[in-house]
Each structure stands twice: as structure tokens, then as C-alpha cells.
Scaffold this active site. Structure first.
Site, PDB file in Angstrom:
ATOM      1  N   LYS A   1       0.836  -1.209   0.000  1.00 29.91           N
ATOM      2  CA  LYS A   1       0.000   0.000   0.000  1.00 29.91           C
ATOM      3  C   LYS A   1       0.868   1.255   0.000  1.00 29.91           C
ATOM      4  CE  LYS A   1      -1.769   1.540   4.081  1.00 29.91           C
ATOM      5  NZ  LYS A   1      -1.440   2.934   4.402  1.00 29.91           N
ATOM      6  N   ASN A   2       1.852   1.293   0.906  1.00 25.62           N
ATOM      7  CA  ASN A   2       2.603   2.538   1.088  1.00 25.62           C
ATOM      8  C   ASN A   2       3.645   2.782   0.000  1.00 25.62           C
ATOM      9  OD1 ASN A   2       1.010   3.105   3.225  1.00 25.62           O
ATOM     10  ND2 ASN A   2       2.518   2.558   4.803  1.00 25.62           N
TER      11      ASN A   2
ATOM     12  N   ARG B   1      -4.851  10.672   4.577  1.00 25.14           N
ATOM     13  CA  ARG B   1      -3.803  11.683   4.689  1.00 25.14           C
ATOM     14  C   ARG B   1      -2.792  11.599   3.553  1.00 25.14           C
ATOM     15  NH1 ARG B   1      -2.210  14.130   9.018  1.00 25.14           N
ATOM     16  NH2 ARG B   1      -0.130  13.716   8.239  1.00 25.14           N
TER      17      ARG B   1
ATOM     18  N   CYS C   1      -5.508  12.726  13.296  1.00 22.44           N
ATOM     19  CA  CYS C   1      -6.035  11.391  13.023  1.00 22.44           C
ATOM     20  C   CYS C   1      -5.834  10.568  14.274  1.00 22.44           C
ATOM     21  CB  CYS C   1      -5.329  10.758  11.821  1.00 22.44           C
ATOM     22  SG  CYS C   1      -3.653  10.285  12.171  1.00 22.44           S
TER      23      CYS C   1
ATOM     24  N   ARG D   1       0.118  14.611  13.615  1.00 24.61           N
ATOM     25  CA  ARG D   1       0.679  14.347  12.287  1.00 24.61           C
ATOM     26  C   ARG D   1       0.668  15.547  11.345  1.00 24.61           C
ATOM     27  NH1 ARG D   1      -1.265   8.565  10.167  1.00 24.61           N
ATOM     28  NH2 ARG D   1       0.410   8.913   8.681  1.00 24.61           N
ATOM     29  N   PRO D   2       1.452  16.554  11.639  1.00 23.61           N
ATOM     30  CA  PRO D   2       1.510  17.729  10.758  1.00 23.61           C
ATOM     31  C   PRO D   2       2.246  17.451   9.446  1.00 23.61           C
ATOM     32  CG  PRO D   2       3.025  17.976  12.620  1.00 23.61           C
ATOM     33  CD  PRO D   2       2.337  16.667  12.798  1.00 23.61           C
ATOM     34  N   VAL D   3       2.159  18.420   8.507  1.00 21.98           N
ATOM     35  CA  VAL D   3       2.869  18.278   7.228  1.00 21.98           C
ATOM     36  C   VAL D   3       3.824  19.450   7.017  1.00 21.98           C
ATOM     37  CG1 VAL D   3       1.169  16.823   6.052  1.00 21.98           C
ATOM     38  CG2 VAL D   3       0.889  19.306   6.010  1.00 21.98           C
ATOM     39  N   ASP D   4       4.279  20.033   8.135  1.00 20.96           N
ATOM     40  CA  ASP D   4       5.161  21.208   8.046  1.00 20.96           C
ATOM     41  C   ASP D   4       6.443  20.935   7.257  1.00 20.96           C
ATOM     42  OD1 ASP D   4       5.489  19.525  10.404  1.00 20.96           O
ATOM     43  OD2 ASP D   4       7.143  20.846  10.950  1.00 20.96           O
ATOM     44  N   GLN D   5       6.948  19.718   7.322  1.00 20.95           N
ATOM     45  CA  GLN D   5       8.210  19.428   6.621  1.00 20.95           C
ATOM     46  C   GLN D   5       8.029  19.384   5.107  1.00 20.95           C
ATOM     47  OE1 GLN D   5      11.129  19.326   8.480  1.00 20.95           O
ATOM     48  NE2 GLN D   5       9.602  19.952  10.001  1.00 20.95           N
TER      49      GLN D   5
ATOM     50  N   ASP E   1       4.271   0.392  11.978  1.00 21.16           N
ATOM     51  CA  ASP E   1       3.099  -0.246  11.361  1.00 21.16           C
ATOM     52  C   ASP E   1       2.944  -1.720  11.754  1.00 21.16           C
ATOM     53  OD1 ASP E   1       2.453   2.126  10.182  1.00 21.16           O
ATOM     54  OD2 ASP E   1       3.251   1.617   8.208  1.00 21.16           O
TER      55      ASP E   1
ATOM     56  N   ILE F   1       7.377   6.719  17.074  1.00 19.93           N
ATOM     57  CA  ILE F   1       7.087   7.474  15.843  1.00 19.93           C
ATOM     58  C   ILE F   1       5.832   8.330  15.980  1.00 19.93           C
ATOM     59  CG2 ILE F   1       6.657   7.298  13.343  1.00 19.93           C
ATOM     60  CD1 ILE F   1       9.438   6.352  14.059  1.00 19.93           C
TER      61      ILE F   1
ATOM     62  N   ARG G   1      -8.976  -0.429   4.387  1.00 25.04           N
ATOM     63  CA  ARG G   1      -8.128   0.622   3.807  1.00 25.04           C
ATOM     64  C   ARG G   1      -6.782   0.061   3.365  1.00 25.04           C
ATOM     65  NH1 ARG G   1      -7.471   6.039   7.038  1.00 25.04           N
ATOM     66  NH2 ARG G   1      -6.006   6.182   5.320  1.00 25.04           N
TER      67      ARG G   1
HETATM   68  N1  EPU Z   1       5.958  14.647  11.038  1.00 20.03           N
HETATM   69  C1  EPU Z   1       5.930  15.987  11.308  1.00 20.03           C
HETATM   70  N2  EPU Z   1       5.914  16.877  10.279  1.00 20.03           N
HETATM   71  C2  EPU Z   1       5.873  16.471   8.987  1.00 20.03           C
HETATM   72  C3  EPU Z   1       5.878  15.105   8.694  1.00 20.03           C
HETATM   73  C4  EPU Z   1       5.935  14.210   9.749  1.00 20.03           C
HETATM   74  O1  EPU Z   1       5.960  16.391  12.483  1.00 20.03           O
HETATM   75  O2  EPU Z   1       5.824  17.336   8.101  1.00 20.03           O
HETATM   76  C5  EPU Z   1       6.033  13.661  12.136  1.00 20.03           C
HETATM   77  C6  EPU Z   1       4.771  12.828  12.264  1.00 20.03           C
HETATM   78  O3  EPU Z   1       3.786  13.487  13.019  1.00 20.03           O
HETATM   79  C7  EPU Z   1       5.287  11.559  12.905  1.00 20.03           C
HETATM   80  C8  EPU Z   1       6.698  11.425  12.303  1.00 20.03           C
HETATM   81  O4  EPU Z   1       7.034  12.719  11.830  1.00 20.03           O
HETATM   82  O5  EPU Z   1       5.396  11.720  14.282  1.00 20.03           O
HETATM   83  C9  EPU Z   1       6.832  10.431  11.180  1.00 20.03           C
HETATM   84  O6  EPU Z   1       5.753  10.572  10.269  1.00 20.03           O
HETATM   85  P1  EPU Z   1       5.870  10.257   8.709  1.00 20.03           P
HETATM   86  O7  EPU Z   1       5.773  11.537   7.964  1.00 20.03           O
HETATM   87  O8  EPU Z   1       7.072   9.407   8.445  1.00 20.03           O
HETATM   88  O9  EPU Z   1       4.558   9.427   8.462  1.00 20.03           O
HETATM   89  P2  EPU Z   1       3.718   9.446   7.131  1.00 20.03           P
HETATM   90  O10 EPU Z   1       4.640   9.675   5.997  1.00 20.03           O
HETATM   91  O11 EPU Z   1       2.534  10.317   7.306  1.00 20.03           O
HETATM   92  C10 EPU Z   1       3.996   6.920   6.509  1.00 20.03           C
HETATM   93  C11 EPU Z   1       3.059   5.767   6.276  1.00 20.03           C
HETATM   94  C12 EPU Z   1       2.462   5.339   7.603  1.00 20.03           C
HETATM   95  C13 EPU Z   1       3.605   4.947   8.543  1.00 20.03           C
HETATM   96  C14 EPU Z   1       4.594   6.108   8.697  1.00 20.03           C
HETATM   97  C15 EPU Z   1       5.813   5.778   9.526  1.00 20.03           C
HETATM   98  C16 EPU Z   1       2.294   6.130   4.028  1.00 20.03           C
HETATM   99  C17 EPU Z   1       1.187   6.494   3.118  1.00 20.03           C
HETATM  100  N3  EPU Z   1       2.032   6.156   5.339  1.00 20.03           N
HETATM  101  O12 EPU Z   1       3.195   7.953   7.074  1.00 20.03           O
HETATM  102  O13 EPU Z   1       1.652   4.203   7.336  1.00 20.03           O
HETATM  103  O14 EPU Z   1       3.098   4.603   9.801  1.00 20.03           O
HETATM  104  O15 EPU Z   1       5.038   6.534   7.390  1.00 20.03           O
HETATM  105  O16 EPU Z   1       6.497   4.715   8.978  1.00 20.03           O
HETATM  106  O17 EPU Z   1       3.379   5.798   3.590  1.00 20.03           O
HETATM  107  C18 EPU Z   1      -0.068   2.642   7.779  1.00 20.03           C
HETATM  108  O18 EPU Z   1       0.209   2.101   6.690  1.00 20.03           O
HETATM  109  O19 EPU Z   1      -0.821   2.104   8.639  1.00 20.03           O
HETATM  110  C19 EPU Z   1       0.519   3.938   8.086  1.00 20.03           C
HETATM  111  C20 EPU Z   1       0.026   4.753   9.015  1.00 20.03           C
END
Ligand code: EPU
Length: 417
Positions: A22-23, A92, A116, A121-125, A304, A326, A396
Site C-alpha cells: 500500500k505505502n 492523509r 487522526c 501528524r503535521p505536514v510542516d516538513q 506499522d 514514531i 483501507r
Molecule cells: N511529522 C511531522 N511533520 C511532517 C511530517 C511528519 O511532524 O511534516 C512527524 C509525524 O507526526 C510523525 C513522524 O514525523 O510523528 C513520522 O511521520 P511520517 O511523515 O514518516 O509518516 P507518514 O509519511 O505520514 C507513513 C506511512 C504510515 C507509517 C509512517 C511511519 C504512508 C502512506 N504512510 O506515514 O503508514 O506509519 O510513514 O512509517 O506511507 C499505515 O500504513 O498504517 C501507516 C500509518
């Protein structure tokens, strides 16, 4: 709403074919936005998040043809570079259209994802990285509105390791002018799979599989054919289910190397593991031993798999400490596992799991994708009947989970609601 009904009935035995990840599939589908040519994909899993992503891409004007796990996508004519709230709030990962849209079309409007079940889980980065590449970004009316005539290469050090953040910036950088360096990049196999696809589309990327990606931007990308890698989390889930039921199962179509951290912990729990190039056989003959672990970025133990491994610890001999590093709130399954007779106490970001000899079936509620999977495993080892509500969470991310489990002897059925 559909439910799953499970009767705990002893060891799982047999073979399970693992679907595409999926990912990996989600960012790869978004990579179709980077070119006007056709992308041909194989091994795309049939699950709800993929259907949601395809609906989003179609709405933008991407032509999609689907034949089972085989897909073609063509983004020759994008009608609207927008990801609306209705889509982003259900998934997301919709944020993954942001980088490709700004890079190819110079504009994107993507709804800000809210919180969620796993926390803020912000997207600031993602935003910080695109700004470093010269995008003009405004947050207005709940949308991220990004504009750039052409992105420019930059050196970006993310504050933390982020999987979709790395993927978004990697895709954006392929079409930027000049060189981009992504420091602190995620090394998850799904990031590597995306990078390999981008290379076959004509991108110039160095350091694939490391935490430093160097991307030399090109003017345009072209079509490509790609097979999505195996879902290591699906494979790990079935291996935990096999171990918990004291079964013997072979998972096929998955290279064991991407599962190392999980396999090591299964061995620590007492399982025998055999591996081939693209299969793993697990057998568990006695009650598992309690195994402590911490989640961390790849190649360490994946967040995960935390909930599913915790289900195994619930019936293990001894006490395990499970630390989640995480996500801030990824213990929603604990209360439900306790409803099934588990003995788990949460102390901050650590769950202390004291193994009990057996669980007892009950009605429980799925709260997120991986929590649902842990409840399925718990249901397989509980006495009597377990009914799991809200399994749309499970749908999902798992491709026909109940069919795959039935085929190896589980008594599990879907009740349409
Ligand atoms: N974070 C921030 N700011 C950002 C981005 C991330 O603070 O801009 C924080 C998050 O809040 C979290 C950490 O950084 O605490 C890591 O988050 P990451 O961005 O790596 O997670 P993601 O990319 O949103 C993906 C997978 C998740 C998986 C995580 C960690 C996809 C579509 N989703 O999420 O998958 O848990 O990486 O490996 O690839 C799942 O499949 O059940 C799932 C949740």
C-alpha cells in the site's frame, strides 16, 4: 458497516501470497502526475486507500485503466490541480499529490490534513521543503496553496525522518532546476521503490536507499513500467498471526530482507524462521516468549507492526515493554485488546504487556488500520467468538485479509452491514 466474525480455532497452516505494498503504491500512483506519458503498473493492491487515491487522481483529470492488479495512468491533461477536503480527510496520503503538482504544473491546492487516530501528524516538513525549493506557499481556508514557476534545487534537512515528506520532496525535485539534496531522508523500502520508478521515468537520483538523496532535476520525465514491491507489513501481520496461533505458514512473493527487524523479534519470541529469495516460512511450536521492542524508522522495527506484535505479546510467557517512538498516540488497540482479556498498561509511550495464557472472544471496535489487524490476530487466538466492528479501517490497507486467512484455516467471515 461491515463486521468481521472470528472463532478462535487453533493453528494457521498453509501458504499466503503477499500483495503489493500500500505505502509504495500510493506515492507511485501520484508519480503519474509528473509526466504526460503513460505509467504502467503491476502488483497494485486492491484496497480502499488505492481506490481513494485513484478517485482523487481521476477527479484531477488523470486517465486510469485497471485490470486487476495491473493499472495504466495517463496525466496528459490535468483539469484541476486540487485535492479537496473530502478526500484528504479520509486519507492523509492525499498530501502526496502536492509535490508532483507544483513541480509539473506550477500550482497545487491541497486541503490540510487534520488530526487522526495516531495524533497530530503535521505536514510542516513537506511545506518547508517546497518553500526551500522556491515555492510560494499560502495556507488559506484550510488549503495549502502552492505556486512556483519552476522549482529550484535546494539542500533540505528535515527536522525528523518523514516517509511521505521524503517522497513528496523527492518527486518535486525530479523536475526542479538544478540539484536538490535531501538530508535525513527516509530509507523505507517504499521510498526506494518510488525512487526506482522515478529513475525509470528518466529522473537522476543518487543515494537511493540511503538517508541522503541527491537529485539532479531534469526538464521532463517520460512513461515507464513498474512492479510495486511487496507489502512487508501485510507479510509481517500474517507471520504474527501464524506465530500467535502456534501455526506454520509460508508467506510468498516477499523478499525477507525488508522484514529483518520483525523476523528477528519473531525468532526472539521462539519462532523458527526459514527464508528463501522471496518467501519466509515460520513455525511456532510452543507458547511464545514475551518480546520487548521499540518502534523506529527503517531498518528498525516498524511502527506499522507495533499493534500486531503486541497481540502476540498478549499471550506470551512473561512481560514485554513496547515503546512507540514514531507516533504520539498509537495505542488505541490497547483498550480493545484488554476487552479480549489481555493485561496491558500504558505508561507514556510504553505499553507494558503481561502475557496471559488465553484471550476470550468479545465484541470490539477497530480504531485504525493496524489496530484492526491486531484485533484480528487476537480474535484468532481468543476462546469463542470475536466480532470486530468498523472494519472499514482494515479494508483501507489489507487486500482480502479474511479470504487469505480463511485459506490457511482461520474461521473468519465478513458480515455485511
Ligand atoms: N511529522 C511531522 N511533520 C511532517 C511530517 C511528519 O511532524 O511534516 C512527524 C509525524 O507526526 C510523525 C513522524 O514525523 O510523528 C513520522 O511521520 P511520517 O511523515 O514518516 O509518516 P507518514 O509519511 O505520514 C507513513 C506511512 C504510515 C507509517 C509512517 C511511519 C504512508 C502512506 N504512510 O506515514 O503508514 O506509519 O510513514 O512509517 O506511507 C499505515 O500504513 O498504517 C501507516 C500509518
Amino acid at each position: 458497516m461491515d463486521q468481521l466474525e472470528i472463532h478462535g480455532n487453533g493453528p494457521l497452516r498453509g501458504e499466503i501470497r503477499v500483495s503489493g505494498a500500500k505505502n509504495a503504491a500510493l506515492p507511485i500512483l501520484c508519480a503519474s502526475l509528473l509526466t504526460a506519458d503513460t505509467l504502467t503498473l503491476d502488483n497494485v493492491p486492491d484496497l480502499q486507500d488505492v481506490r481513494t487515491m485513484l478517485a482523487l487522481l481521476r477527479q484531477m483529470g488523470v486517465q486510469v485503466e485497471q485490470d486487476g492488479t495491473h493499472l495504466t495512468l495517463n496525466a496528459g491533461a490535468i483539469l484541476s490541480p486540487e485535492a479537496p477536503y473530502e478526500m484528504v480527510k479520509t486519507m492523509r496520503a492525499s498530501i502526496l499529490v502536492l509535490g508532483p503538482l507544483v513541480a509539473r504544473l506550477g500550482e497545487a491546492r491541497v486541503s490540510l490534513p487534520g488530526g487522526c487516530a495516531s495524533g497530530a501528524r503535521p505536514v510542516d516538513q513537506h511545506i518547508k521543503g517546497l518553500q526551500a525549493m522556491g515555492a510560494d506557499i499560502a495556507i488559506e481556508h484550510g488549503f495549502i496553496h502552492a505556486r512556483a514557476r519552476r522549482l529550484k534545487g535546494a539542500r533540505i534537512v528535515t527536522d525528523m525522518i518523514t516517509v511521505t515528506g521524503t517522497e513528496n520532496l523527492l518527486m518535486a525535485a525530479t523536475l526542479a532546476e538544478g540539484e536538490t539534496v535531501l538530508e535525513n531522508a527516509a530509507r523505507e523500502p517504499e521510498v526506494t521503490d518510488l525512487a526506482n520508478l522515478l529513475v525509470s521515468m528518466g529522473a537522476r537520483i543518487e543515494g537511493i536507499g540511503t538517508d541522503r538523496l541527491v537529485i539532479h532535476g531534469v526538464e521532463r520525465l517520460h512513461g515507464a513500467e513498474h512492479r510495486v514491491i511487496a507489502d512487508r507489513i501485510e507479510a509481517g501481520t500474517f507471520l504474527c498471526a501464524a506465530a500467535a496461533t502456534l501455526g506454520e505458514v509460508v508467506v510468498r512473493d516477499v523478499p525477507p530482507v525488508i522484514l529483518d527487524a520483525v523476523l528477528d523479534k519473531l525468532v526472539e519470541a521462539g519462532a523458527s524462521i526459514e527464508r528463501g529469495a522471496d518467501w519466509v516460512r515460520l513455525s511456532m511450536r510452543q507458547r511464545p516468549r514475551a518480546v520487548s521492542f521499540r518502534t523506529s524508522e527503517y531498518p528498525a522495527f516498524p511502527t506499522d507492526m507495533q499493534a500486531q506484535f503486541m497481540a502476540l505479546d498478549c499471550v506470551a510467557d512473561g512481560t514485554a515493554r513496547v515503546t512507540e517512538t514514531i507516533f504520539e498516540n498509537r495505542f488505541m488497540h490497547v483498550q480493545e485488546l484488554n476487552r479480549l482479556g489481555a493485561n496491558i498498561a500504558v505508561e507514556g509511550n510504553t505499553a507494558v504487556v503481561t502475557g496471559v495464557p488465553r484471550l476470550s472472544g468479545a465484541r470490539v471496535m477497530a480504531t485504525d488500520l493496524r489496530a484492526s489487524a491486531s484485533l484480528v490476530i487476537a480474535g484468532l487466538i481468543a476462546d469463542g467468538e470475536t466480532v470486530i466492528d468498523r472494519i472499514y479501517h482494515l479494508d483501507r490497507g489489507y487486500d482480502r485479509m479474511e479470504d487469505k486467512l480463511s485459506a490457511v484455516g482461520a474461521r473468519i467471515r465478513r458480515i455485511a452491514g
